[in-house]
Design a protein around this motif. Structure first.
Motif, PDB file in Angstrom:
ATOM      1  N   ALA A  31       0.812  -1.214   0.000  1.00  0.00           N
ATOM      2  CA  ALA A  31       0.000   0.000   0.000  1.00  0.00           C
ATOM      3  C   ALA A  31       0.846   1.265   0.000  1.00  0.00           C
ATOM      4  O   ALA A  31       0.577   2.200  -0.768  1.00  0.00           O
ATOM      5  CB  ALA A  31      -0.940   0.003   1.203  1.00  0.00           C
ATOM      6  N   PHE A  62       2.309   1.331  -3.776  1.00  0.00           N
ATOM      7  CA  PHE A  62       1.054   1.973  -4.196  1.00  0.00           C
ATOM      8  C   PHE A  62       0.119   0.986  -4.894  1.00  0.00           C
ATOM      9  O   PHE A  62      -0.652   1.363  -5.778  1.00  0.00           O
ATOM     10  CB  PHE A  62       1.321   3.176  -5.118  1.00  0.00           C
ATOM     11  N   TYR A  88      -2.787  -0.687  -4.131  1.00  0.00           N
ATOM     12  CA  TYR A  88      -3.871  -0.756  -3.156  1.00  0.00           C
ATOM     13  C   TYR A  88      -4.744  -1.994  -3.364  1.00  0.00           C
ATOM     14  O   TYR A  88      -5.277  -2.546  -2.401  1.00  0.00           O
ATOM     15  CB  TYR A  88      -4.716   0.511  -3.230  1.00  0.00           C
ATOM     16  N   SER A  97      -5.250  -4.741  -0.524  1.00  0.00           N
ATOM     17  CA  SER A  97      -6.607  -5.082  -0.084  1.00  0.00           C
ATOM     18  C   SER A  97      -6.815  -6.584  -0.091  1.00  0.00           C
ATOM     19  O   SER A  97      -7.458  -7.142   0.819  1.00  0.00           O
ATOM     20  CB  SER A  97      -7.634  -4.400  -0.983  1.00  0.00           C
TER      21      SER A  97
END
Length: 276
Positions: A236, A240, A242, A246
């Motif tokens: 994250a 980067f 995401y 997740s």
């Protein structure tokens, strides 16, 4: 009456929906919905990767090892405080209560300042060696993380076990001793069965917390010891990614919920067995 009950629960459900369900929903959407719509392919690719497998293995190994050691150490300390009391035992209990309020990363910092390559113990011992001395190279590996977690989480086991001792009838111990039972036998046949709920509660809490420990892992900087929380942070914040973070977060949440469900089931079964 039913509508009145629902109306009373509505504010609580609203707060839970905003603070818990909504973020979880966004996380699940980010994990399984990409630019081309809903798909399990990205999640499957991440879960099947060697990086995820290694992080999962490290997470389970560290959590299980730390929990077992916390149970052993917490039980021994509780025995000493209750069956072999000494002056200042009450003060130790107060220190344990205060210790629970500290953040976990402070323990990692303390161990690093003491035993790290630039720590106090290293500085004191290096002149005696005549060469650069590495006091605790294990501190930056698996056992260093376990040491920090055992140091921090043992009070989470010790506190419920101490509370369990308060409900233990001293007459049972005296009766067992009067019948010729050895101290080890008293502990095995009387103390441990009576403290099983407290040990299970402390061990379950310790396992859940160590599964999701992040502060100690981040501060220790252990080499080649990447856990799921660290992997989520890396994906994250550093990559980067995401969607990937997740997916890992969903897996971590599922594992934590499964452990909690097993803990509740074991506690229920133990309560029914003790009541029988």
């Amino acid at each position: 009456m039913r509508w009145l009950h629902v109306a009373r629960l509505a504010p609580v459900l609203g707060v839970l929906s905003i603070t818990l369900l909504y973020p979880l929903g966004l996380m699940i959407i980010a994990a399984f919905r990409g630019a081309q719509g809903w798909s399990l392919a990205p999640a499957t690719r991440i879960i099947a990767s060697p990086v995820f497998a290694g992080a999962l293995g490290h997470t389970l190994q560290i959590a299980l090892t730390s929990t077992v050691l916390c149970l052993l150490l917490g039980f021994v300390l509780a025995l000493l405080l209750n069956l072999a009391p000494f002056r200042g035992a009450a003060s130790v209990g107060r220190v344990v209560d205060a210790y629970l309020s500290f953040p976990s990363f402070l323990i990692a910092l303390a161990l690093t300042f003491l035993y790290g390559n630039a720590g106090l113990i290293t500085a004191l011992l290096e002149p005696l060696q005549g060469s650069p001395y590495r006091s605790a190279s294990f501190l930056y590996g698996f056992w260093g993380v376990v040491l920090a977690e055992v140091t921090f989480y043992t009070p989470f086991v010790l506190r419920p076990v101490l509370a369990g001792f308060q409900s233990l009838d001293p007459a049972l111990l005296e009766m067992a001793s009067s019948l010729g039972e050895t101290p080890a036998g008293v502990i095995r046949r009387v103390v441990i069965p009576a403290l099983l709920p407290a040990l299970l509660a402390g061990g379950g809490l310790c396992l859940l917390l160590t599964l999701n420990e992040f502060g100690i892992m981040l501060v220790m900087g252990a080499k080649n010891v990447i856990t799921l929380p660290l992997l989520i942070y890396g994906e994250a914040v550093q990559q980067f990614n995401y969607a990937g973070a997740s997916v890992i977060a969903v897996c971590d949440s599922v594992i934590s919920l499964a452990v909690f469900a097993l803990y509740r089931l074991a506690l229920t079964r133990l309560g029914a067995w003790l009541a029988a």
